[in-house]
Design a protein around this motif. Structure first.
Motif, PDB file in Angstrom:
ATOM      1  N   LEU A 154      -3.137  12.231  -4.135  1.00 41.72           N
ATOM      2  CA  LEU A 154      -3.015  10.903  -3.518  1.00 41.72           C
ATOM      3  C   LEU A 154      -4.195   9.995  -3.850  1.00 41.72           C
ATOM      4  O   LEU A 154      -4.036   8.776  -3.984  1.00 41.72           O
ATOM      5  N   VAL A 155      -5.383  10.587  -3.977  1.00 48.80           N
ATOM      6  CA  VAL A 155      -6.588   9.781  -4.197  1.00 48.80           C
ATOM      7  C   VAL A 155      -6.852   9.524  -5.682  1.00 48.80           C
ATOM      8  O   VAL A 155      -7.295   8.436  -6.054  1.00 48.80           O
ATOM      9  N   SER A 156      -6.571  10.503  -6.539  1.00 48.12           N
ATOM     10  CA  SER A 156      -6.946  10.380  -7.950  1.00 48.12           C
ATOM     11  C   SER A 156      -5.789  10.046  -8.888  1.00 48.12           C
ATOM     12  O   SER A 156      -5.953   9.265  -9.834  1.00 48.12           O
ATOM     13  N   ILE A 157      -4.629  10.620  -8.668  1.00 48.76           N
ATOM     14  CA  ILE A 157      -3.525  10.472  -9.620  1.00 48.76           C
ATOM     15  C   ILE A 157      -2.593   9.314  -9.260  1.00 48.76           C
ATOM     16  O   ILE A 157      -2.255   8.488 -10.120  1.00 48.76           O
ATOM     17  N   VAL A 158      -2.198   9.243  -7.984  1.00 49.39           N
ATOM     18  CA  VAL A 158      -1.245   8.197  -7.575  1.00 49.39           C
ATOM     19  C   VAL A 158      -1.763   6.789  -7.859  1.00 49.39           C
ATOM     20  O   VAL A 158      -0.990   5.944  -8.344  1.00 49.39           O
ATOM     21  N   PRO A 159      -3.058   6.476  -7.586  1.00 43.69           N
ATOM     22  CA  PRO A 159      -3.530   5.114  -7.888  1.00 43.69           C
ATOM     23  C   PRO A 159      -3.337   4.706  -9.358  1.00 43.69           C
ATOM     24  O   PRO A 159      -3.103   3.521  -9.642  1.00 43.69           O
ATOM     25  N   LYS A 160      -3.413   5.652 -10.292  1.00 44.17           N
ATOM     26  CA  LYS A 160      -3.198   5.334 -11.709  1.00 44.17           C
ATOM     27  C   LYS A 160      -1.754   4.912 -11.948  1.00 44.17           C
ATOM     28  O   LYS A 160      -1.489   3.973 -12.726  1.00 44.17           O
ATOM     29  N   PHE A 161      -0.814   5.568 -11.282  1.00 36.93           N
ATOM     30  CA  PHE A 161       0.590   5.181 -11.406  1.00 36.93           C
ATOM     31  C   PHE A 161       0.848   3.827 -10.749  1.00 36.93           C
ATOM     32  O   PHE A 161       1.671   3.039 -11.226  1.00 36.93           O
ATOM     33  N   SER A 204       1.618   3.658  -0.584  1.00 38.77           N
ATOM     34  CA  SER A 204       0.980   3.060   0.597  1.00 38.77           C
ATOM     35  C   SER A 204       0.022   4.056   1.252  1.00 38.77           C
ATOM     36  O   SER A 204      -1.083   3.692   1.665  1.00 38.77           O
ATOM     37  N   ILE A 205       0.465   5.316   1.324  1.00 35.54           N
ATOM     38  CA  ILE A 205      -0.402   6.363   1.886  1.00 35.54           C
ATOM     39  C   ILE A 205      -1.646   6.526   1.031  1.00 35.54           C
ATOM     40  O   ILE A 205      -2.767   6.653   1.547  1.00 35.54           O
ATOM     41  N   SER A 206      -1.468   6.539  -0.271  1.00 34.02           N
ATOM     42  CA  SER A 206      -2.593   6.674  -1.196  1.00 34.02           C
ATOM     43  C   SER A 206      -3.584   5.525  -1.031  1.00 34.02           C
ATOM     44  O   SER A 206      -4.801   5.734  -0.991  1.00 34.02           O
ATOM     45  N   THR A 207      -3.064   4.313  -0.918  1.00 33.60           N
ATOM     46  CA  THR A 207      -3.924   3.138  -0.749  1.00 33.60           C
ATOM     47  C   THR A 207      -4.691   3.206   0.569  1.00 33.60           C
ATOM     48  O   THR A 207      -5.892   2.903   0.623  1.00 33.60           O
ATOM     49  N   THR A 244      -7.569   5.834   0.261  1.00 31.70           N
ATOM     50  CA  THR A 244      -8.681   5.417  -0.590  1.00 31.70           C
ATOM     51  C   THR A 244      -9.469   4.251   0.001  1.00 31.70           C
ATOM     52  O   THR A 244     -10.685   4.164  -0.171  1.00 31.70           O
ATOM     53  N   GLU A 245      -8.781   3.370   0.742  1.00 25.14           N
ATOM     54  CA  GLU A 245      -9.456   2.180   1.268  1.00 25.14           C
ATOM     55  C   GLU A 245      -9.940   2.357   2.703  1.00 25.14           C
ATOM     56  O   GLU A 245     -10.910   1.707   3.104  1.00 25.14           O
ATOM     57  N   GLN A 246      -9.276   3.206   3.473  1.00 21.17           N
ATOM     58  CA  GLN A 246      -9.619   3.348   4.892  1.00 21.17           C
ATOM     59  C   GLN A 246     -10.022   4.785   5.231  1.00 21.17           C
ATOM     60  O   GLN A 246      -9.709   5.282   6.313  1.00 21.17           O
TER      61      GLN A 246
END
Length: 260
Positions: free
Chosen positions: A131-138, A158-161, A164-166
């Protein structure tokens, strides 16, 4: 709590104490030897206080009972029974065996639970990594191509965001939930009962919990009966010893039926 005796500590101390008394060493001197042998400063202080109480003329059970919660109430009551019957060394040997078995059971439980806990931790770690490293790239790749995505994919993004942000807020929420859970479990009996019922229905945990409770019940019950404690009194003691609310209610219902 500092100075509290665990099963392994009690097994060693009771075995040594019984050996010293059988060898003809007075009780006070036996406790003094235990004090010198102890590697933990907290335990040495406890032994010193016991010696002080014994020098004042108190019984061993009374001296141990005055050490707040350093010794289990079950052990104190068994030693009190032994003092009345004059069979202290026999009870010390039985209690040493009891706590040795209890420590072995505890280790078996830890061994049985280690594998599923490790697997769960690894699974959670892998999920967080994805969720933190791979999903943001997609997310960035889809954004650059203005692609239309399914609702499930949007939810994962949305969960990944959020993670990483909160992440600071997420850590605070998790800590708060754990703290509230701990306080409720410790102080709220209905909540503790409900949690234990759920745990006793989980595939792996249920067998471990049930085995541990039944083993402790039968072992303690046998020790009480072997030293002349009546069945009703034994059941009353067992209901106070167990920390499992499910078994506590079962024992209390059995106790009511026995009294009838």
């Amino acid at each position: 709590i500092g100075g509290k005796f665990k099963a392994a500590d009690l097994s060693f101390a009771l075995t040594q104490l019984s050996t010293y008394i059988k060898a003809g060493i007075p009780l006070i001197d036996s406790v003094r030897i235990l004090e010198k042998q102890s590697e933990k400063s907290e335990h040495r202080k406890v032994y010193q206080k016991i010696v002080y109480e014994l020098l004042k003329g108190e019984n061993l059970s009374t001296a141990m009972d005055k050490q707040e919660d350093k010794f289990p109430k079950f052990l104190v009551n068994m030693i009190k029974t032994a003092e009345l019957t004059g069979d202290l060394t026999s009870v010390l040997d039985d209690m040493a065996e009891y706590y040795t078995s209890k420590e072995e059971t505890r280790r078996q439980m830890i061994s049985a639970m280690t594998y599923p806990v490790v697997v769960l931790v690894i699974a959670i770690g892998v999920l967080i990594f994805i969720l933190v490293s791979i999903v943001p790239k997609f997310v960035q790749m889809y954004a650059d191509n203005n692609a239309t995505m399914p609702k499930l994919t949007l939810a994962i993004m949305s969960i990944s965001t959020f993670i990483t942000e909160q992440y600071i807020l997420l850590i605070i929420i998790i800590v708060a939930i754990v703290l509230i859970f701990y306080l409720l479990y410790k102080h709220n009996v209905p909540f503790r009962h409900r949690v234990q019922v759920i745990l006793m229905h989980l595939p792996v945990a249920n067998k471990v919990i049930i085995y541990n409770e039944v083993y402790n019940f039968t072992k303690t019950f046998a020790s009480l009966l072997n030293h002349g404690v009546f069945i009703v009194d034994s059941m009353a003691i067992l209901s106070k010893i167990t920390k499992n609310e499910v078994y506590k209610r079962l024992i209390n219902r059995t106790l009511i039926n026995l009294n009838k």
